[in-house]
Scaffold this motif. Sequence first.
Motif, mmCIF file in Angstrom:
data_model
loop_
_atom_site.group_PDB
_atom_site.id
_atom_site.type_symbol
_atom_site.label_atom_id
_atom_site.label_comp_id
_atom_site.label_asym_id
_atom_site.label_seq_id
_atom_site.Cartn_x
_atom_site.Cartn_y
_atom_site.Cartn_z
ATOM 1 N N GLN A 5 10.737 7.319 5.472
ATOM 2 C CA GLN A 5 10.116 6.283 6.350
ATOM 3 C C GLN A 5 9.290 5.052 5.325
ATOM 4 O O GLN A 5 8.841 5.428 4.193
ATOM 5 N N ARG A 6 9.392 4.268 6.057
ATOM 6 C CA ARG A 6 8.555 2.838 5.362
ATOM 7 C C ARG A 6 7.004 3.529 5.421
ATOM 8 O O ARG A 6 6.553 3.721 6.341
ATOM 9 N N GLU A 7 6.484 2.973 3.998
ATOM 10 C CA GLU A 7 5.217 3.400 3.770
ATOM 11 C C GLU A 7 4.082 2.373 3.244
ATOM 12 O O GLU A 7 4.644 1.370 2.727
ATOM 13 N N LEU A 8 2.986 2.290 3.673
ATOM 14 C CA LEU A 8 2.147 1.318 3.083
ATOM 15 C C LEU A 8 1.878 1.495 1.818
ATOM 16 O O LEU A 8 1.407 2.256 1.614
ATOM 17 N N VAL A 9 1.587 0.471 1.000
ATOM 18 C CA VAL A 9 1.525 0.524 -0.448
ATOM 19 C C VAL A 9 0.081 -0.142 -0.455
ATOM 20 O O VAL A 9 -0.677 0.475 -1.396
ATOM 21 N N ALA A 10 0.035 -1.062 -0.319
ATOM 22 C CA ALA A 10 -1.328 -2.087 -0.305
ATOM 23 C C ALA A 10 -1.573 -3.159 0.700
ATOM 24 O O ALA A 10 -0.515 -3.510 1.056
ATOM 25 N N ARG A 11 -2.783 -3.358 1.039
ATOM 26 C CA ARG A 11 -3.282 -4.384 2.060
ATOM 27 C C ARG A 11 -4.318 -5.091 1.468
ATOM 28 O O ARG A 11 -5.397 -4.707 0.892
ATOM 29 N N ILE A 12 -4.274 -6.487 1.939
ATOM 30 C CA ILE A 12 -5.223 -7.437 1.721
ATOM 31 C C ILE A 12 -5.703 -8.325 2.588
ATOM 32 O O ILE A 12 -4.864 -8.796 3.261
ATOM 33 N N ASN A 13 -7.084 -8.449 3.018
ATOM 34 C CA ASN A 13 -7.376 -9.010 4.387
ATOM 35 C C ASN A 13 -7.641 -10.366 3.822
ATOM 36 O O ASN A 13 -7.999 -10.800 2.561
ATOM 37 N N SER A 14 -8.071 -11.373 4.986
ATOM 38 C CA SER A 14 -8.528 -12.752 4.559
ATOM 39 C C SER A 14 -9.790 -12.752 3.806
ATOM 40 O O SER A 14 -9.979 -13.732 3.010
ATOM 41 N N GLY A 15 -10.762 -11.735 3.832
ATOM 42 C CA GLY A 15 -11.683 -11.847 2.879
ATOM 43 C C GLY A 15 -11.568 -11.138 1.473
ATOM 44 O O GLY A 15 -12.354 -11.116 0.824
ATOM 45 N N GLY A 16 -10.448 -10.541 1.178
ATOM 46 C CA GLY A 16 -9.877 -10.113 -0.058
ATOM 47 C C GLY A 16 -10.235 -8.673 -0.221
ATOM 48 O O GLY A 16 -10.086 -8.038 -1.305
ATOM 49 N N TYR A 17 -10.329 -8.151 1.109
ATOM 50 C CA TYR A 17 -10.808 -6.593 1.141
ATOM 51 C C TYR A 17 -9.425 -5.873 0.643
ATOM 52 O O TYR A 17 -8.531 -6.193 1.503
ATOM 53 N N THR A 18 -9.418 -4.955 -0.121
ATOM 54 C CA THR A 18 -7.816 -4.196 -0.339
ATOM 55 C C THR A 18 -8.007 -2.779 0.093
ATOM 56 O O THR A 18 -8.961 -1.969 0.265
ATOM 57 N N VAL A 19 -6.851 -2.282 0.542
ATOM 58 C CA VAL A 19 -6.563 -0.831 0.707
ATOM 59 C C VAL A 19 -5.293 -0.545 0.014
ATOM 60 O O VAL A 19 -4.381 -1.130 0.043
#
Length: 115
Positions: free
Chosen positions: A44-58
């Motif tokens: 399945q497709r999986e999340l690698v990394a995310r960044i929001n408008s404020g620059g917060y990363t996951v």
Amino acid sequence: QVQVVESGGGLVQPGGSLRLSCAASGSIFSIYTMAWYRQAPGKQRELVARINSGGYTVYADSVKGRFTISRDNAKNMVSLQMNDLKPEDTAVYYCNQDRGFQDYWGQGTQVTVSS
């Protein structure tokens, strides 16, 4: 119309590095959360990394300390710097723009990590 286009994939040896780039159309790019996903054959497709408008990363646990996501709002660009690549990182990587009511996806770029 919304366009999301990835580039920068390729073949690299274990321990090597690649930098993926994603260009997204739109005049309000800066307000949207951007992310990189990946999908390996049969998985399945999986999340690698995310960044929001404020620059917060996951980051996914599997890539923490090795991958870095960043964005350049002036250029409508998001990047994924991938270091110390491993064979298990092999997948098609997709750029995603989350507009809340609808997600927009790029066509994907292949990353292959092999000796």
